[in-house]
Design a protein around this motif. Structure first.
Motif, PDB file in Angstrom:
ATOM      1  N   GLN A   1      -5.204  -3.836   1.890  1.00  0.00           N
ATOM      2  CA  GLN A   1      -3.844  -3.386   1.626  1.00  0.00           C
ATOM      3  C   GLN A   1      -3.601  -1.995   2.229  1.00  0.00           C
TER       4      GLN A   1
ATOM      5  N   LYS B   1      -1.068  -0.952   5.366  1.00  0.00           N
ATOM      6  CA  LYS B   1      -0.044   0.096   5.216  1.00  0.00           C
ATOM      7  C   LYS B   1      -0.198   1.153   6.312  1.00  0.00           C
TER       8      LYS B   1
ATOM      9  N   TYR C   1      -9.639  -6.252  -1.403  1.00  0.00           N
ATOM     10  CA  TYR C   1      -8.187  -6.376  -1.412  1.00  0.00           C
ATOM     11  C   TYR C   1      -7.525  -5.011  -1.245  1.00  0.00           C
ATOM     12  N   ARG C   2      -8.025  -4.031  -1.977  1.00  0.00           N
ATOM     13  CA  ARG C   2      -7.453  -2.674  -1.919  1.00  0.00           C
ATOM     14  C   ARG C   2      -7.603  -2.079  -0.516  1.00  0.00           C
TER      15      ARG C   2
END
Length: 93
Positions: free
Chosen positions: A59, A63, A55-56
């Motif tokens: 993300q 970005k 998930y990190r």
């Protein structure tokens, strides 16, 4: 090579608007976040932490891609020749 110093050299050229400078800074920060997330993923072994690491990383990648598209849309280009001159002369290091 200190990435922060390189960004400072690039932004000190005076050829970027404040908006463009902010995009460059955000792009660099998001790239560092993405690299940290990839490193985290490579180091975890617990299933719950693997999900978090995925998930990190997703993300951070999203970005980075966003700020990269903003840079392209605003016509932000980085001229490496200035940075090479500074590195070879040693004046900023």
């Amino acid at each position: 090579m200190d990435r922060k110093k390189i960004i400072e050299i690039i932004l000190s050229q005076g050829k970027y608007s404040e908006e463009q400078k902010e995009i460059i800074k955000q792009l660099e920060e998001s790239m560092l976040e993405w690299e940290a997330a990839k490193s985290c993923f490579q180091q975890v072994s617990d299933a719950k932490l693997i999900d978090f690491a995925i998930y990190r990383e997703d993300q951070a990648k999203a970005k980075y891609v966003y700020f990269l598209s903003q840079a392209k849309a605003k016509g932000v280009t980085l001229d490496a020749s200035y940075m090479i001159e500074e590195l070879s002369s040693g004046s900023k290091w």
